[in-house]
Structures are given as C-alpha cells and as structure tokens.
Write a protein that holds these residues in place. Structure first.
Motif, PDB file in Angstrom:
ATOM      1  N   GLN A 116      16.392   1.509  70.955  1.00  0.00           N
ATOM      2  CA  GLN A 116      18.078   2.593  72.136  1.00  0.00           C
ATOM      3  C   GLN A 116      19.222   2.447  71.710  1.00  0.00           C
ATOM      4  N   ILE A 117      19.596   1.582  70.450  1.00  0.00           N
ATOM      5  CA  ILE A 117      20.410   2.125  69.616  1.00  0.00           C
ATOM      6  C   ILE A 117      19.952   3.618  69.053  1.00  0.00           C
ATOM      7  N   LEU A 118      19.220   3.944  68.548  1.00  0.00           N
ATOM      8  CA  LEU A 118      18.762   5.227  67.841  1.00  0.00           C
ATOM      9  C   LEU A 118      19.495   6.449  68.977  1.00  0.00           C
ATOM     10  N   LYS A 119      18.901   6.268  70.369  1.00  0.00           N
ATOM     11  CA  LYS A 119      18.813   7.214  71.437  1.00  0.00           C
ATOM     12  C   LYS A 119      20.320   7.458  71.628  1.00  0.00           C
ATOM     13  N   ASP A 120      20.712   5.594  71.342  1.00  0.00           N
ATOM     14  CA  ASP A 120      22.641   6.129  72.207  1.00  0.00           C
ATOM     15  C   ASP A 120      23.003   6.911  71.247  1.00  0.00           C
ATOM     16  N   LEU A 121      22.725   6.789  69.915  1.00  0.00           N
ATOM     17  CA  LEU A 121      23.716   8.279  68.441  1.00  0.00           C
ATOM     18  C   LEU A 121      22.669   9.170  68.815  1.00  0.00           C
ATOM     19  N   SER A 122      21.685   9.590  69.152  1.00  0.00           N
ATOM     20  CA  SER A 122      20.695  11.094  69.694  1.00  0.00           C
ATOM     21  C   SER A 122      20.070  11.382  67.981  1.00  0.00           C
ATOM     22  N   LEU A 123      19.793  10.120  67.726  1.00  0.00           N
ATOM     23  CA  LEU A 123      18.692   9.586  66.188  1.00  0.00           C
ATOM     24  C   LEU A 123      17.079   9.986  66.541  1.00  0.00           C
ATOM     25  N   TRP A 124      17.440   9.157  68.280  1.00  0.00           N
ATOM     26  CA  TRP A 124      15.728   9.008  68.419  1.00  0.00           C
ATOM     27  C   TRP A 124      14.740  10.165  67.672  1.00  0.00           C
ATOM     28  N   ASP A 125      15.089  11.630  68.209  1.00  0.00           N
ATOM     29  CA  ASP A 125      14.258  12.442  68.036  1.00  0.00           C
ATOM     30  C   ASP A 125      14.184  12.534  66.555  1.00  0.00           C
ATOM     31  N   LYS A 126      14.967  12.174  66.003  1.00  0.00           N
ATOM     32  CA  LYS A 126      14.867  12.504  64.357  1.00  0.00           C
ATOM     33  C   LYS A 126      14.419  11.046  63.401  1.00  0.00           C
ATOM     34  N   ARG A 127      13.729  10.437  64.247  1.00  0.00           N
ATOM     35  CA  ARG A 127      13.444   8.919  63.941  1.00  0.00           C
ATOM     36  C   ARG A 127      12.063   8.770  62.986  1.00  0.00           C
ATOM     37  N   ASP A 128      11.160   9.370  62.438  1.00  0.00           N
ATOM     38  CA  ASP A 128      10.339  10.448  61.656  1.00  0.00           C
ATOM     39  C   ASP A 128      10.881  11.005  60.745  1.00  0.00           C
ATOM     40  N   ALA A 129      11.966  11.437  60.584  1.00  0.00           N
ATOM     41  CA  ALA A 129      12.643  12.006  59.425  1.00  0.00           C
ATOM     42  C   ALA A 129      13.201  11.618  58.394  1.00  0.00           C
ATOM     43  N   LYS A 130      12.906  12.458  56.871  1.00  0.00           N
ATOM     44  CA  LYS A 130      13.359  11.638  55.994  1.00  0.00           C
ATOM     45  C   LYS A 130      14.861  11.478  56.375  1.00  0.00           C
ATOM     46  N   ILE A 131      15.890  10.551  55.781  1.00  0.00           N
ATOM     47  CA  ILE A 131      17.116  10.754  56.090  1.00  0.00           C
ATOM     48  C   ILE A 131      17.728  12.095  54.789  1.00  0.00           C
ATOM     49  N   MET A 132      17.356  12.186  53.868  1.00  0.00           N
ATOM     50  CA  MET A 132      17.933  13.310  53.394  1.00  0.00           C
ATOM     51  C   MET A 132      17.558  14.133  54.009  1.00  0.00           C
ATOM     52  N   THR A 133      16.463  15.005  54.209  1.00  0.00           N
ATOM     53  CA  THR A 133      16.427  16.595  56.014  1.00  0.00           C
ATOM     54  C   THR A 133      17.894  16.136  56.523  1.00  0.00           C
ATOM     55  N   LEU A 134      18.507  14.682  56.978  1.00  0.00           N
ATOM     56  CA  LEU A 134      19.817  15.408  57.669  1.00  0.00           C
ATOM     57  C   LEU A 134      20.691  15.608  57.437  1.00  0.00           C
TER      58      LEU A 134
END
Lengths: 310, 255
Positions: A116-134
């Motif tokens: 839910q938190i990730l969805k609220d912050l529009s991060l859910w699609d990126k959940r499996d991305a490594k942080i350095m790629t963001l």
C-alpha cells in the motif's frame, strides 16, 4: 496535547560550534509544524537529536510520552525520519529496502501494508528495481516509503522538497495532508517559505541555534503582516506632493501607481486619512488593492532584524 | 519491547543477502586461494617435507589455513558491513532505529561470523579433497571455529567503526593480522623455531589460536589446549568490551 516536548536543548559539537543554544519547544499532536531557517541555523541538528542520530549536549526530549534517551525504543518506534540527503543502498531493490526498514523498526512483516505504501508513492511498479537505477525524485519517494514503513505517529521531513520537481512537490504535499488526516504529526524543515505557508499549522523560525519565534502561521502572518495598498492613479504624478509626506508612500517609475505600506494590525492604519487627503488634493484613482505580505517577507524582516540586534 | 528481534533479523538478513549478491567475492575467491595453498604446500612442496608431530605436512597446515581464512574473512566482512553504511550515510537509519547497541552488534557480527564459519567449513571440505584429514575432537573443532569467527568479526566491527577511509579499513588486516598469522604457526610448529624465536613467537596471540584449533584436529598443539581456549576467550572479551564502549560513547558514530 503535546506529542513532542523539548526542554533546554543545547548542542555544542566537538569543533566548538554551538549548533543549538537553547531550544524549548512543544509540538502538538496531529499538527504540521514547519521549522524555518537559513542554512546552518540548526534545523537538521535539532531533528537529528530528536531522532537519535546526534547526542544532545544538555536538555531533554520527550516523544509521545517517552524520553528519547531513557526510553529510546518506545520513542523511536513512534518516529519516522526522511533525511535531507538521498542516502540509500544502491544495490538493494525498492521492496527489499522498505521491508528492511519495517523490520529494523521492530515491526513484524506486513507485505500488504508495504504494498500500500509503495502504491501510494507510485513506487509499486518499481518494486523490483535496484535503487541505483532510479531517478533522484524516485529515490526521494523510496526514502519516504522507508520512513513510513513502520507506521510512525510522528514524521520528520528534513528539507523534503529540496531539489525536487514541481510535480513531486505537489504529490508530497498531498501525501503530507493525507498523513495528517490519519493523525500523524509532521515536522518539516525547509528554507522555502512557500512550503511552510502552504502546509504548516505552526511555524518556528530558527536562527543561529535559537528558536526566535514560534507562532500559528495565520497569527504570525497577521501579527507581523504588513499590507501594501496600491492605488492606480487617473493622472500620473511626476513627484509626490509635500502634503502627502506624513505617509510612507512610493511612486512607481511611470508615476501611475502609488504604493503605501502599512501595519495591518495598527490602531490607525492611516488608510482612511490618506484617502481623504488624496480626495482633498484632487488626486483621483481608478482602482485600489491591498496585499498581505507573505511569510517570505516576514522571514526576511525577522532575519534582518536579528542581524541588526547582533 | 525489551529485545528488537525483528530489527536484528532485518540487519542479519540484509548482511547475508549482501554476501549472496557478492557470492563470487565472498566464497569463491577464498576457496580458490586456499586450494592454491594446498596444491603448492600440500601437493608440490609437502611431499618433500617430513611429517610434523607425526602428521603429514599437507594435513598439518589445514587448521592454520582455515584460521587464516577465518581471521581475514571475519575482519573483512564485519568491517566492511559497518563501514559501508557509514561511508554512504545509510547508517542514519540504524542510528535512528529502536535497536540497542547490543542488538546492532549481534546482527552485524552474527552475520559476519556466520559467513566466515560457513566459509571455514567449505575450506575444510575443499582440503579433504587434497589431503587425508582427521578431526579428533569435532565438537571442540566446531566450537573453536564459531568462537574465533565471532571474535574476529567483533574485531572487524571495531576496525569498521574506527576506520575513516578505505585505506584504514585494509590497514590492520594487511599489516598486522596477515603477518601475525603467517608467523603464528600456520605453516610450521613453533617447536621448529630456534629457542630464542620460540620465546618471541609466544608473544604472538595468534599462536594460541592456531595451536588450539590444530589440537582439535590432531590432539597436539604448540601450547596446552586450556591456554589456547583461555586466550581465545580473553580476546573475545576484549573485543566485546571495546565494542560496548564505542556504542556507549557514540565513538565515531554519533556527533
């Protein structure tokens, strides 16, 4: 009802730098408190002490009834922190790092909540991305998600919108309001006055390690608020008539506008008398408007005043 | 809450995940390095060396080589584990979390020690492929393996907190631990040294650790097993004391 009580807090760094001179502050439950001040004023030091990252030299802090030193576990479980710097683990995935934060803060796993938190912050699609790629903005969202993962009652946002684009800033403000509706107390530091003006219930101004002012935002603006009256003249003036010397007036370069600054809270603002005098001098005006000064003006005048006193 | 088990588990898992991500560096490299030692010292040179204390030379060096890996890997894992968050700034989260210093130590040191203990066992298995091995006291062997992994992980943790640069991070392992280990009887019995040097060698703390570990394999060491165990526990207590002091004072962690 206070959620944070700060008493006699001081901090002197080993270098001799006195970052906090003496801070007493009470933050009420559920409010949005903006801590305003120029760089190096002590905003981050104050937040860092409350969150346990920096040791205070003297003084006490009680968060939600728990002393931050004696009862650090209970206090810290209530607190979430989004620091100023974008410090994240480059190789971790978004989902892993947020899950990690929740565990670190002593909460059992709750995949539904993290989702839910990730969805609220529009991060859910990126959940499996490594942080350095963001991107930078996405990393900022990740840090917010981490801070919210353990469902804190008190959230610190240290310069949340520094270097953030307009869209993310709007999103962030919307998120802060949503959190407040849920009863979360929010303390944000900023040097963008606009942000404090937009968000805060109360404003504290910190300058050279001292909290020089704490005020309801509206009261502050009213109390220190100057107003400006602008008159659009029918006939441009070349010079200010001597008969108007009693008022603090400015003439626009083209002579078409007359500006009068006045204290909106004074017994006698001088406005009615000015209008009468203009009438007597047969200076006509087509239109008039008054403008309330912004927090920015207030802040500048405060900083300025302090500079003169020092 | 008196113990933040979720917090400890979170850090422990994070550290273990880091090892799996860098599997090549964490496991494969030390195994290859150690295998090379066996090929050179055990196979090529060992065949021409006489047995030490009745143990074939190739087998004799196994405990010492495992110790060498335990020392260096424990220190490396634990020091890097805590130094890196300090370096990147992510330490802020640990410092602001409801975890006590003891819990932080348990998590980081536990993860580092787990990695090196597992690595020690892998090296032991690798060694068994090259030389005939016997372990007379397997329980004691495992106990020593774990205790030394934990102790040197604590030591590494201290280095990681103390270090202000990557250079300092490598300084102690390279310049102190490796020489002491080589001179500490990894490849020979200190009885093989001339009288004067034998006395000097007894001032090297690593001698007691390697000797004790070798005793668990072959029932004989340079010093009595009791002294070895006492020395190991003493070093463990010293490291633990230093770590607790560091957290209490916020040394190099908190301004």
């Amino acid at each position: 009802m206070p959620v944070i009580e700060i008493q006699g807090l001081t901090k002197t760094y080993p270098s001799g730098l006195q970052a906090l001179k003496r801070v007493d502050l009470t933050i009420d439950r559920g409010e949005i408190f903006a801590l305003l001040g120029p760089n190096g004023a002590g905003k981050t030091t104050l937040i860092s002490i409350i969150c346990g990252i920096v040791n205070a030299s003297t003084g006490t802090v009680v968060a939600d009834g728990h002393d931050i030193r004696k009862d650090f576990r209970a206090a810290r479980m209530k607190i979430g922190l989004v620091p100023q710097e974008l410090t994240t683990d480059a190789f971790e995935t978004v989902l892993a790092t947020v899950t990690f934060s929740r565990g670190l803060f002593g909460r059992p796993g709750n995949p539904a909540l993290v989702e839910q938190i990730l969805k609220d912050l529009s991060l859910w699609d990126k959940r499996d991305a490594k942080i350095m790629t963001l991107s930078g903005g996405m990393k900022r969202r990740v840090m917010i998600a981490k801070a919210l993962s353990h469902e804190p009652d008190i959230l610190f946002l240290d310069e949340p919108t520094a270097g953030v684009d307009v869209e993310l800033r709007r999103d962030m403000w919307a998120m802060v309001r949503k959190l407040r509706e849920r009863g979360v107390t929010i303390i944000l530091t900023t040097h963008y006055i606009e942000e404090a003006e937009e968000m805060a219930d109360r404003v504290g101004v910190i300058l050279k390690g001292e909290l020089i002012l704490v005020e309801e935002k509206t009261a502050l603006m009213k109390k220190l608020g100057k107003k400006t009256l602008t008159l659009n003249l029918v006939e441009p003036l070349t010079t200010l008539p001597a008969d108007l010397a009693d008022w603090d007036l400015r003439l626009s370069p083209d002579g078409g506008e007359l500006e009068y600054s006045f204290d909106a809270n004074a017994e006698d603002t001088g406005v009615p008398a000015l209008i009468r005098r203009l009438d007597r001098l047969e200076i006509g005006f087509k239109d008039l408007n008054t403008r309330q000064s912004s927090l920015e003006d207030i802040f500048v005048s405060l900083v300025h005043r302090d500079g003169e006193a020092a | 809450m008196t113990f933040n088990g979720y917090g400890v588990w979170a850090i422990y898992r994070f550290e273990m995940a880091r090892a799996l991500r860098t599997l090549w560096q964490s496991v494969v490299t030390p195994v290859i390095t150690t295998a090379l030692y066996f090929v050179v010292f055990g196979g090529a040179i060992g065949g021409r060396m006489q047995a030490v204390d009745g143990v074939a030379y190739g087998a004799f060096i196994v405990p010492g080589l495992i110790m060498l890996s335990l020392f260096t890997q424990s220190i490396f894992n634990a020091s890097f584990g805590i130094y890196f968050p300090k370096f990147t700034g992510t330490i802020y989260e640990i410092l602001s979390a409801p975890v006590s210093s003891l819990e932080v130590v348990i998590a980081y040191v536990g993860a580092a020690a787990t990695k090196s203990a597992v690595l020690g066992l892998i090296i032991l298995a690798t060694a068994a492929l090259f030389v005939p091995l016997q372990v007379l006291h397997p329980v004691m062997m495992l106990a020593m393996l774990v205790l030394i992994s934990v102790t040197f992980s604590l030591f590494g943790f201290i280095i990681g907190i103390w270090a202000g640069s990557f250079e300092q991070l490598n300084f102690i392992p390279m310049l102190i631990v490796t020489p002491l280990t080589f001179l500490g009887g990894s490849f020979y019995s200190i009885d093989m040294l001339p009288e004067g040097w034998r006395t000097v060698a007894l001032f090297n703390p690593v001698v007691y650790l390697i000797s004790g570990f070798r005793w668990t394999f072959y029932g004989a060491g340079d010093v009595a097993i009791g002294i070895s165990v006492a020395a190991t526990l003493g070093f463990f207590a010293l490291c633990l004391g230093v770590v607790m002091w560091m957290f209490k004072t916020g040394y190099r962690l908190k301004a």
